[in-house]
Design an enzyme around this catalytic site. Sequence first.
Site, mmCIF file in Angstrom:
data_model
loop_
_atom_site.group_PDB
_atom_site.id
_atom_site.type_symbol
_atom_site.label_atom_id
_atom_site.label_comp_id
_atom_site.label_asym_id
_atom_site.label_seq_id
_atom_site.Cartn_x
_atom_site.Cartn_y
_atom_site.Cartn_z
ATOM 1 N N ASN A 41 -2.913 12.437 -4.551
ATOM 2 C CA ASN A 41 -4.118 12.349 -5.369
ATOM 3 C C ASN A 41 -5.102 13.465 -5.019
ATOM 4 O OD1 ASN A 41 -5.535 10.627 -7.415
ATOM 5 N ND2 ASN A 41 -7.045 10.442 -5.779
ATOM 6 N N ASP A 68 -3.260 8.861 -11.295
ATOM 7 C CA ASP A 68 -3.168 7.757 -12.260
ATOM 8 C C ASP A 68 -1.742 7.610 -12.789
ATOM 9 O OD1 ASP A 68 -5.837 7.241 -11.937
ATOM 10 O OD2 ASP A 68 -6.470 8.116 -13.840
ATOM 11 N N ASP A 121 0.859 -1.173 0.000
ATOM 12 C CA ASP A 121 0.000 0.000 0.000
ATOM 13 C C ASP A 121 0.899 1.227 0.000
ATOM 14 O OD1 ASP A 121 -3.025 0.928 0.742
ATOM 15 O OD2 ASP A 121 -1.554 2.258 1.670
ATOM 16 N N ASP A 164 -4.568 2.103 -4.500
ATOM 17 C CA ASP A 164 -3.105 2.074 -4.475
ATOM 18 C C ASP A 164 -2.595 0.797 -3.825
ATOM 19 O OD1 ASP A 164 -4.082 2.810 -1.985
ATOM 20 O OD2 ASP A 164 -2.310 3.992 -1.467
#
Length: 299
Positions: free
Chosen positions: A181, A190, A173, A216
């Site tokens: 983000n 992205d 993670d 993620d």
Amino acid sequence: MNKTAFADLAEYMDLLLDAICVVNKQHQFSYLSPGAARVFGYAPEEMIGHSMFDFMHPDDHQATMAVAQQVNSGNEVVQFENRYIRKDGSIVHLLWSARWSERDQMRVGVARDISEHKQLEAEREALIARLEHMALTDPLTQLPNRALFYDRVRTSQTRAERDGGGLGLLYLDLDKFKVINDAYGHSTGDQLLKGVAERIAASVRATDTVARLGGDEFVVLIDAVPTTDEGVDIVRTVADKIHQAMQAPLILPHGEEVVTASMGMALWPKHGDTVDTLINRADQAMYQAKRDGGNRLSE
């Protein structure tokens, strides 16, 4: 051989889309029906007296020779495919039926142009391959998705059971993904995920599998590891390589970012029998790595 008999039928055979071909033991054409012009692109008189191999695709010579010998031995052959090169250089795919004429000591074959069918078949197979790829691949990173990852783990388990080995699993993670983000938008997020996916994939062995489960979160299958401490060391080594790969900054639209990852590991069969059990075990270990400050591996 009575070639006149064939010639008398030419007016009617011209209606056939197929080509009727008569070939001697030396593989030379003795007669071709008028339909040969549509099939081969040559007028019949341009092919008569020449070996069929003069017009055939070279990659099909060996297989065709074997079939021709079968027919010469008296065996009837149906549904045999090969390719010829037309006069204009294009390739025609042919479906043949052939038998031996004992009386005339000749092979008599019927050739049907199946080029359009082969093209449609190739397009259908390509479409199926694309659909299968879409069904089993994460569209953003092009990594295997959850379904394909589960299948790879089960295959690895089956092989490990047979060979008396084991396998390892890493759950990753990203530590800063949500911050980046939220601050710079999904497009930047992205791009970050694609960059991370490339680095993880480049850090593992060719026999291993990297997948994106969503968001993620990534998982890595480390295939064919011993069930001893050596297997643990192999999994740790893969995790170290991933950590090292993440140290270099990612080039993002707003600038450079170093994005680290928290990882958890699980081993089969030590930590569970099923894919879900292993993932849950590695997931819990990953959360422990986050609680310990992130950018580390927890077991």
